[in-house]
Design a protein around this motif. Structure first.
Motif, PDB file in Angstrom:
ATOM      1  N   GLY A 114       0.316  -1.017   0.041  1.00 44.44           N
ATOM      2  CA  GLY A 114      -0.165  -0.016   0.368  1.00 44.44           C
ATOM      3  C   GLY A 114       1.069   1.679  -0.300  1.00 44.44           C
ATOM      4  O   GLY A 114       0.909   2.204  -0.854  1.00 44.44           O
ATOM      5  N   ILE A 115       2.339   1.154   0.968  1.00 40.18           N
ATOM      6  CA  ILE A 115       3.068   2.531   1.059  1.00 40.18           C
ATOM      7  C   ILE A 115       3.380   2.239  -0.995  1.00 40.18           C
ATOM      8  O   ILE A 115       3.415   4.094  -0.922  1.00 40.18           O
ATOM      9  CB  ILE A 115       4.046   2.613   1.835  1.00 40.18           C
ATOM     10  CG1 ILE A 115       2.827   2.098   3.170  1.00 40.18           C
ATOM     11  CG2 ILE A 115       5.118   3.357   1.328  1.00 40.18           C
ATOM     12  CD1 ILE A 115       4.278   1.733   4.155  1.00 40.18           C
ATOM     13  N   LEU A 116       4.156   1.606  -1.333  1.00 43.89           N
ATOM     14  CA  LEU A 116       4.892   1.229  -2.045  1.00 43.89           C
ATOM     15  C   LEU A 116       3.463   2.245  -3.464  1.00 43.89           C
ATOM     16  O   LEU A 116       3.832   2.830  -4.515  1.00 43.89           O
ATOM     17  CB  LEU A 116       4.787   0.114  -3.320  1.00 43.89           C
ATOM     18  CG  LEU A 116       6.251   0.026  -2.359  1.00 43.89           C
ATOM     19  CD1 LEU A 116       7.078  -1.526  -2.855  1.00 43.89           C
ATOM     20  CD2 LEU A 116       7.693   0.754  -2.572  1.00 43.89           C
ATOM     21  N   ARG A 178      -3.205   8.897   0.775  1.00 45.14           N
ATOM     22  CA  ARG A 178      -2.903   9.513  -0.766  1.00 45.14           C
ATOM     23  C   ARG A 178      -3.865  10.771   0.082  1.00 45.14           C
ATOM     24  O   ARG A 178      -3.989  11.885  -0.123  1.00 45.14           O
ATOM     25  CB  ARG A 178      -4.159   9.107  -1.538  1.00 45.14           C
ATOM     26  CG  ARG A 178      -2.339   8.270  -2.768  1.00 45.14           C
ATOM     27  CD  ARG A 178      -3.449   7.304  -3.645  1.00 45.14           C
ATOM     28  NE  ARG A 178      -2.236   6.055  -4.342  1.00 45.14           N
ATOM     29  CZ  ARG A 178      -1.969   7.495  -5.571  1.00 45.14           C
ATOM     30  NH1 ARG A 178      -1.881   8.852  -5.829  1.00 45.14           N
ATOM     31  NH2 ARG A 178      -1.129   6.401  -6.653  1.00 45.14           N
ATOM     32  N   GLN A 179      -5.018  10.466   0.974  1.00 48.47           N
ATOM     33  CA  GLN A 179      -5.278  11.295   1.438  1.00 48.47           C
ATOM     34  C   GLN A 179      -5.094  12.630   2.860  1.00 48.47           C
ATOM     35  O   GLN A 179      -5.996  13.287   3.251  1.00 48.47           O
ATOM     36  CB  GLN A 179      -6.756  10.524   2.323  1.00 48.47           C
ATOM     37  CG  GLN A 179      -8.103  10.275   0.940  1.00 48.47           C
ATOM     38  CD  GLN A 179      -8.881   9.189   1.648  1.00 48.47           C
ATOM     39  OE1 GLN A 179      -8.805   9.033   3.033  1.00 48.47           O
ATOM     40  NE2 GLN A 179     -10.451   9.596   0.954  1.00 48.47           N
ATOM     41  N   ARG A 198       9.461  11.679   6.906  1.00 50.48           N
ATOM     42  CA  ARG A 198       7.535  11.973   6.121  1.00 50.48           C
ATOM     43  C   ARG A 198       6.663  11.222   6.450  1.00 50.48           C
ATOM     44  O   ARG A 198       5.602  11.311   6.986  1.00 50.48           O
ATOM     45  CB  ARG A 198       8.043  12.647   4.821  1.00 50.48           C
ATOM     46  CG  ARG A 198       6.870  13.465   4.876  1.00 50.48           C
ATOM     47  CD  ARG A 198       6.729  14.141   2.874  1.00 50.48           C
ATOM     48  NE  ARG A 198       6.876  12.885   1.805  1.00 50.48           N
ATOM     49  CZ  ARG A 198       7.821  13.554   1.194  1.00 50.48           C
ATOM     50  NH1 ARG A 198       7.837  14.104   0.630  1.00 50.48           N
ATOM     51  NH2 ARG A 198       7.611  12.082  -0.199  1.00 50.48           N
ATOM     52  N   LEU A 199       7.176   9.708   5.632  1.00 52.08           N
ATOM     53  CA  LEU A 199       7.022   8.249   5.572  1.00 52.08           C
ATOM     54  C   LEU A 199       6.132   8.642   7.017  1.00 52.08           C
ATOM     55  O   LEU A 199       4.741   8.258   7.254  1.00 52.08           O
ATOM     56  CB  LEU A 199       6.619   7.399   5.072  1.00 52.08           C
ATOM     57  CG  LEU A 199       6.471   6.157   4.615  1.00 52.08           C
ATOM     58  CD1 LEU A 199       5.048   5.872   4.560  1.00 52.08           C
ATOM     59  CD2 LEU A 199       7.626   5.492   4.328  1.00 52.08           C
ATOM     60  N   LEU A 204       2.024   7.566   7.601  1.00 52.10           N
ATOM     61  CA  LEU A 204       1.787   6.442   8.485  1.00 52.10           C
ATOM     62  C   LEU A 204       0.387   6.958  10.118  1.00 52.10           C
ATOM     63  O   LEU A 204      -0.261   6.376   9.820  1.00 52.10           O
ATOM     64  CB  LEU A 204       2.726   5.748   8.615  1.00 52.10           C
ATOM     65  CG  LEU A 204       3.243   4.724   7.118  1.00 52.10           C
ATOM     66  CD1 LEU A 204       4.334   4.205   7.903  1.00 52.10           C
ATOM     67  CD2 LEU A 204       2.344   4.178   6.700  1.00 52.10           C
ATOM     68  N   PRO A 205       1.451   8.405  10.309  1.00 56.33           N
ATOM     69  CA  PRO A 205       0.231   8.637  11.928  1.00 56.33           C
ATOM     70  C   PRO A 205      -0.877   8.819  11.475  1.00 56.33           C
ATOM     71  O   PRO A 205      -1.952   8.682  12.286  1.00 56.33           O
ATOM     72  CB  PRO A 205       0.877   9.465  12.278  1.00 56.33           C
ATOM     73  CG  PRO A 205       2.574   9.303  11.764  1.00 56.33           C
ATOM     74  CD  PRO A 205       2.203   8.643  10.433  1.00 56.33           C
TER      75      PRO A 205
END
Length: 283
Positions: A114-116, A178-179, A198-199, A204-205
């Motif tokens: 999902g991250i990729l 993405r949101q 940043r991720l 992610l949080p």
């Protein structure tokens, strides 16, 4: 009738491809199967070794930590007590072991994918139709190659469950990242943070509620495969439902079905509680 001169079949191509996979990589898949079966058996033995009252206390503590409320924790542990009271505790632990491993593998695959996908529009365009196929393809279809690679038992049941259950986690992880508000990303970028910072520090949080919803959906879909998994050698509550179908024992099937529902409710309430933002806890 459809004209026969313009029809064709993919059966031979698919069969030759699967046969080649089994011949060339069968030993590799057997090694994976041997490793997983040891892990599954040990986890199952551990869950069945833990005294029922201690397991109920552990679940109640987890539920209380998730909800911060006493009554939901007591209700959740009470529901599991009810499963034990009808004589299905061992079957419950067998199902729990399979579901935990299937969910763990789904998370291990789903969140990174999902991250990729969130980082690459090209990868997302490739993944979306694949995820659609994984979710809409009847599970019995991909059980055939899984059985050829791993044989009967718990391991093919887990892999079939992962194939069916991982798509919503990939989708919701991608959607959650993405949101994230673009203004927040721009503000963070202004401080010169790296993509990794940043991720893990922002995206992610902020995407956690969506990711937890994906884990919740994956868990529910894993449980929906319990009965199908019992048809290829996986034991547990699904086996009780299957025996009820084969013997027309409505009561036995209904008891096991309600036990599956209770397990789904327990996981749903706990995961949903962890997915809710807890404002003010860090203050």
């Amino acid at each position: 009738m459809f004209p026969s001169f313009i029809t064709f079949s993919m059966t031979d191509w698919i069969n030759s491809g699967v046969d080649s996979l089994v011949v060339n990589y069968g030993d590799f898949f057997r090694q994976i199967s041997d490793f997983l079966i040891v892990f599954i058996i040990n986890l199952e033995k551990f869950l069945r070794f833990v005294p029922w009252w201690l397991m109920l206390c552990i679940v109640a503590l987890i539920a209380f930590h998730a909800t911060r409320k006493v009554i939901p924790a007591l209700v959740i542990s009470g529901l599991l007590f009810l499963v034990g009271a009808v004589g299905l505790w061992d079957k419950l632990m067998q199902t729990l072991a399979l579901m935990l491993i299937a969910t763990f593998l789904s998370v291990l695959i789903g969140i990174p994918m999902g991250i990729l996908s969130a980082r690459s529009d090209r990868l997302r365009k490739i993944l979306i139709p694949l995820l659609d196929i994984m979710q809409t393809m009847p599970s019995f279809v991909y059980l055939i190659p899984v059985l050829m690679l791993f044989g009967l038992g718990k391991v093919p049941a887990i892999f079939a469950t992962v194939i069916y259950a991982v798509p919503p986690l990939i989708r919701l992880t991608d959607l959650g990242i993405r949101q994230v508000d673009k203004e927040i990303i721009e503000a963070v970028n202004a401080f010169g943070v790296t993509r990794t910072q940043r991720l893990f520090g922002v995206q992610l949080p902020l995407a956690l509620p969506s990711i937890m919803a994906g884990i919740n959906q994956t868990t529910m879909m894993s449980l929906s495969m319990v009965v199908i998994a019992s048809m290829i050698g996986a034991r547990g509550l699904g086996e009780e439902v299957l025996i009820g179908i084969q013997t027309l024992d409505v009561g036995r099937g209904l008891e096991a079905g309600l036990a599956i529902v209770i397990l789904a409710v327990v996981f749903d309430r706990i995961i949903q509680a962890y997915g809710k933002p807890r404002y003010g806890e860090s203050l």
